[in-house]
Design an enzyme around this catalytic site. Structure first.
Site, mmCIF file in Angstrom:
data_model
loop_
_atom_site.group_PDB
_atom_site.id
_atom_site.type_symbol
_atom_site.label_atom_id
_atom_site.label_comp_id
_atom_site.label_asym_id
_atom_site.label_seq_id
_atom_site.Cartn_x
_atom_site.Cartn_y
_atom_site.Cartn_z
ATOM 1 C CD GLU A 181 -5.879 0.365 6.847
ATOM 2 O OE1 GLU A 181 -4.828 0.297 7.492
ATOM 3 O OE2 GLU A 181 -6.046 1.132 5.887
ATOM 4 C CD GLN A 217 -2.809 1.093 2.447
ATOM 5 O OE1 GLN A 217 -2.316 1.398 3.520
ATOM 6 N NE2 GLN A 217 -4.074 0.749 2.305
ATOM 7 N N GLY A 218 0.639 2.123 -0.949
ATOM 8 C CA GLY A 218 1.380 3.390 -1.028
ATOM 9 C C GLY A 218 0.455 4.561 -0.809
ATOM 10 C CB SER A 248 1.269 6.851 4.999
ATOM 11 O OG SER A 248 0.117 6.530 5.715
ATOM 12 C CB SER A 303 3.211 -3.946 5.285
ATOM 13 O OG SER A 303 2.717 -3.118 6.287
#
Lengths: 316, 406, 316, 406
Positions: free
Chosen positions: B247, B128-129, B131, B164
């Site tokens: 999420e 996941q990109g 933040s 992650s």
């Protein structure tokens, strides 16, 4: 009554901060125990503060020691400071006063691993209650195994085989002070370090909250963050009042109160600081986690929460 | 209200339990936690086994290759796999729980065909990109730029953080800013970034637990084909909310089951060590038992609601219109999930703090102990995926209808 | 699994709320126990919900009872509702089901004063553990003295002379249900009332925070107030999930969890609501204090915090 | 740092103790708490006895008729009177701790001569007219209007709330709005209102504790001579801050001493009833012992600082300029006192909650028990004189220098 720092005490605090910041750059020394710095502390007379001038000391007392330890705690100075201070003063262990000898401690029965055992020159062994004498041994006499310490700046050893003092049968009694007194002073000096750490985490959180922007403004302008910081300061100031008072009164209950509230100020301060830092606080690079880990360790050493609460209850 | 299994649920549970009993002993030993390629391989192998057995994408729609099962089936899956000691979703997390559902909901037929099957079969790993260093709680402040080059590619430059599995991912669900002039929540676009594209650099990030669970991802003029855009250009914020809602919804359900097991272990340890005699500690554990019992019921409630109405339960005094209460009919959990996340984050930290008390200084100060590692990582729970402060804002404004502003 | 209210359950809740609000104007009835209202509840079948239809009941179960009791708690309906419900159902006490007879309870040994003793027609006496039978007495058989109750809507009597059940030696055993079962159901129904009160205090706090202005804006726009309200809702929703679940599972641990969390939601909810109300919350005229006082009382009745925590610990 | 008595302090303490030993047995029995005239008479008689013995206005300046003693002397007074079981300041509170010091600091020579001696001699009772129904935490929102009539009088109309002792007061320190056009904090004026003036109506206010400790005061075209104005017209906000600072400073010092005694009583009760065996409760009492020990030291610290510098201690990270940190040289405590008030309010509530645990349901549900009344009234502590939320704002903004705004 005049419960303010005197000019001399203010000067001592300022001088200690300058000495420590000069040698550490104002950051927790990531390298662990620094013997050169330890000797510099000795040269500055910080271990011998409470010794009479005739014995090479400075002729001051616990209130001054508390100020020095608060500064050390602020920078998370690694090392068995409380044990070495007790060794230099009450126990007159050679080399402790001038910082050439590092002294760590084992309290039989509290189950806390021994800090900086490998780097220490002497091991102070506390066993029994009021009236019992402390004993002194060489660190290698203790049968102990290294623990992967939660505090990366404080190596720990766990006593193996026999428990507590029985693990160092060869330790020799040291005349001069009974273990109850040493435990009380050790707890107070540890509380002072926790206080310093707690004060530092407020500074860190406030400094971060002033500059970190989210939603177009410094996060410190949001009440949720403000109130976290206000709570941190509230705990620091409350703890400070009783830490300083315990240094003056040398009272056992007051010392327990000091340890209890300073531990809480340090642990919760570090946690709240991590929360204010957000993701950054969860990184290894930021110093905040070092405050939390040291606070966890110090909260176990020299009287933990349960011991403090029970002895305070008994004293009501 | 019915908490027991229906006949179909009982059958599903029975079959799953039987399958797990056969499948788990055949698993290879768990990999070294620091060996990322080995972890990827292990997690993907488990996902493939689930796929082959018909357990992949239980809650995904059938037309996306999933089983189309009601969300309650997924909870049974989480309960049974946890009980049996099966592996966690691991490297499959973002694909199965974030990127996949987003593509299923928003992608074109071609995109679904390209990306969904490899996720379900355990062939491709997503990260996941979202933040960025200056866009944490305030995700909409993201600044990674994507500029169309006129030839059908976006040229992307910027950096992402808290990613992650970036080291072993094939794809990254990437949020980029395509219109810097637009208001903050507009001008954001959702792209699928191939992690092997030139200009992508991954740098592991060391956490306070001393591990490298996350990474920073640096993007230096990385070319991403426009065909990799999911949803319309500048519409990525809406697309993102779908993902974020997942999420905040059921993502922690499995962990609640695990926490109940941890609590039992802790009580057993305390009983055998004598710490159980400490009434303060014992009653604290009793309270945690209440806490995790309630949290599991809250998960079941939320999942039941979401399965039928697409809304989380929001009682109290919902505000007029009450925006953000989930998207009716879509199965997307809404702001009510913030209540769960708030409570669970805190309960998890409490559990690990209690563990430190049970273990005493000897265990609590030992960084090699699992409990210590867990205690350290629990600190992230009140920060990641929206701080507790942000969650309380969401609950107050979107569920209770209190006015925006300060 | 389908953990949602059914349409019938939603209708029952709506109907109960309409009945209660119609007779009380939606405010806690300041006059105390209202026997006409009690009979209306009986006529509506609310005490006999769980009785089979053949016995004049409605043939529903604990989940429905919990919804009804939540509504009663929302309005702080005065009276020994849980004891009367148990008397009507499990124990078949004449007149309890149709609301002509009001039944209160004494649990020997928990030290909680008896509520509404003077207004009650029957006294249920619980003594001993699993397997023991409940007993029934006339209220005047109990040697008890009035207490100035902290809850102005709930008169209390303290057992005088002999303690607990020994104070009503003439009570007759009632076949049908053992005391452990009655205690569990009583705790659950009390938790449901606490849940209703907690839910109501969130509504009150939010409604106040939306309209009360300070510093030129509604106080609900300040994060500090928002976060208080969010915390209140968090506790209500968490408690609700386990109260409803315990009604379905009839499990002992789950009931203890329900009581523990509902008590906390009610007590802390009322306190936070007072805080949001500010000075107004400190007045007698505002209803908020009635929620706090009832919550304190209900938290002691039918399993208090200590009992719940200990039984939950034992069950891990 | 020195906590022990100086020679002068020891002498003062000794003399006071001796005087109390003689004076207290001569006191009449304490009046019925609901009989306000009797309470006034009792409190004023005690004040007169203090005055005759030279203990009135210990911390007031000499030129205001006080003893000019350093604030530490006042703490000794509080310690010793509490220890001896002497009456509290009672109806003399506002005069001695609010209005008197304000007049001493801001009044003309004539005003000081008129109002201060009767306060010290226990002849006149003051009450406080600050809060209004719509101006609670936001005191500057007050709307009670005062219009000069051109003949040297103000004509005052409005209402005040939360006024203690209004039923038996001679004077009210009244804040009124004299310029409705001015910004909120300007245009406010401080007046001494004679309570027997035509147009003043006092209505007792029933609190949640069921008592009538406070009153509402309604003002219907009440004429107040301009000579009763303390400070300049429209300058009342500054004058008020002086008074409020006193309230937030040492006003609770005596209560901390009392709480320490209550805690000892509670422990004794628990020991004799067997509740002491409950470790959870016992450790909670132990923690309260730490709490009140620290709070007393905090009082001593604040008083020492205030006596010498006029500033409360403010460590941590004071902001640049750090406004509101007390008024140097005036002995007026500043924002640091907010730290004390925050902590003390909470500790007092904790003490009474613990008491309910010690007493068990039998005592905790009995409204006639002193502990229950105390528990109910403790609920006001986090609200009155600035809510805890406001205090945290003050600490964050004025002590820590965090930015204003949200």
């Amino acid at each position: 009554m005049d419960f303010r720092l005197t000019d001399d005490q203010l000067a001592l605090r300022r001088g200690t901060r300058e000495l420590l910041e000069g040698r550490t750059g104002g950051m927790p020394p990531r390298g662990g125990l620094d013997r050169a710095l330890w000797r510099a502390l000795g040269d500055a007379g910080l271990f011998a503060l409470a010794l009479p001038e005739a014995e090479g000391g400075v002729g001051l007392g616990l209130p001054e020691a508390v100020l020095v330890f608060e500064e050390a705690g602020r920078l998370l100075l690694p090392g068995p400071l409380a044990a070495s201070w007790l060794a230099a003063g009450r126990l007159g262990v050679p080399g402790a006063a001038d910082g050439t000898s590092v002294v760590t401690a084992l309290d039989a029965g509290d189950g806390v691993p021994v800090e900086h055992l490998a780097a220490a020159d002497r091991l102070l062994v506390l066993e029994g209650g009021a009236g019992a004498q402390a004993r002194l041994a060489r660190p290698e006499e203790l049968c102990a195994a290294p623990v992967r310490s939660v505090d990366p700046l404080t190596p720990l050893h766990r006593v193996s085989g026999r428990t507590g003092a029985a693990a160092v049968p060869g330790a020799a009694a040291v005349p001069g002070a009974d273990v109850a007194l040493l435990r009380r002073e050790g707890a107070l000096l540890t509380a002072a370090q926790q206080l310093g750490s707690a004060g530092r985490t407020v500074e860190l959180a406030v400094a971060h909250a002033r500059v970190r922007e989210q939603f177009g403004q410094p996060i410190g302008s949001f009440q949720a963050v403000k109130h976290l910081c206000a709570g941190m300061l509230e705990r620091v100031e409350t703890a400070r009042s009783v830490v300083y008072a315990a240094a003056l009164t040398e009272n056992e209950d007051e010392t327990a109160a000091a340890k209890l509230l300073a531990d809480e100020a340090a642990v919760r301060g570090a946690r709240d600081c991590i929360q204010v830092y957000g993701g950054l606080g969860f990184t290894w690079e930021a110093d905040v986690h070092l405050h939390l880990k040291r606070a966890w360790l110090r909260a176990e050493q020299w009287q933990n929460t349960v011991t403090c609460e029970e002895s305070l209850a008994a004293a009501i | 209200m019915e908490l027991g299994d229906t006949a179909e649920e009982a059958e599903f549970r029975h079959a799953l339990r039987a399958w797990l009993a056969g499948a788990l002993p055949a698993l290879p030993p768990a990999p070294d936690p620091e060996d990322w390629p080995a972890r990827r391989a292990y997690d993907m192998e488990w996902q493939r086994a689930l796929y082959d057995a018909g357990y992949a994408g239980l809650h995904w729609p059938r037309d996306a290759g999933g089983q189309g099962a009601p969300p309650g089936r997924h909870l049974i899956f989480l309960e049974e796999t946890e009980r049996a000691g099966a592996p966690y979703v691991g490297a499959g997390f973002v694909g199965l729980l974030h990127a996949g559902p987003t593509i299923a909901a928003e992608g074109t037929a071609a995109q679904r065909a390209r990306w969904l099957p490899p996720i379900l079969r355990g062939e491709e790993v997503w990260c996941q990109g979202f933040s960025e260093p200056d866009a944490g709680s305030d995700l909409a402040a993201l600044r990674t730029r994507a500029v169309p080059d006129g030839n059908g590619d976006y040229v992307v430059t910027g950096s992402k953080i808290w990613t992650s599995h970036a080291q072993v991912a094939d794809w990254c669900e990437l949020l980029v800013r395509t219109d810097p002039q637009a208001p903050r929540h507009r001008g954001i676009t959702w792209l699928a970034l191939p992690m092997d594209a030139p200009g992508v650099t991954v740098r592991p990030l060391r956490t306070l637990a001393g591990t490298e669970e996350f990474a920073e991802v640096f993007l230096d003029e990385v070319r991403v084909p426009a065909a990799n855009r999911v949803g319309a250009e500048d519409d990525g914020w809406r697309v993102t909310l779908v993902t974020l809602s997942f999420e905040r919804g059921t993502a922690f359900a499995g962990e609640v089951v695990a926490c109940r097991r941890l609590l039992r272990e802790l009580a057993a340890t305390a009983r055998s060590s004598g710490r159980w005699e400490d009434a303060v500690l014992r009653r604290r554990l009793g309270r945690l038992h209440a806490e995790f019992t309630a949290l599991w019921r809250l998960v079941q409630w939320n999942v039941s609601e979401a399965g039928h109405t697409g809304r989380q339960r929001c009682t109290g005094a919902p505000g007029p219109g009450a925006p953000g209460m989930g998207v009716p009919g879509t199965g997307v959990p809404g702001a009510g999930a913030s209540v769960f996340k708030l409570r669970y984050s805190h309960a998890r930290q409490e559990l690990y703090d209690a563990a430190a008390e049970v273990l005493g200084p000897d265990g609590a100060l030992d960084a090699a102990a699992d409990w210590t590692a867990g205690r350290l990582s629990s600190l992230a729970y009140t920060i990641a995926a929206g701080t507790s402060q942000i969650q309380r804002n969401i609950v107050a404004e979107r569920v209770l209808g209190l006015p925006k502003g300060r």
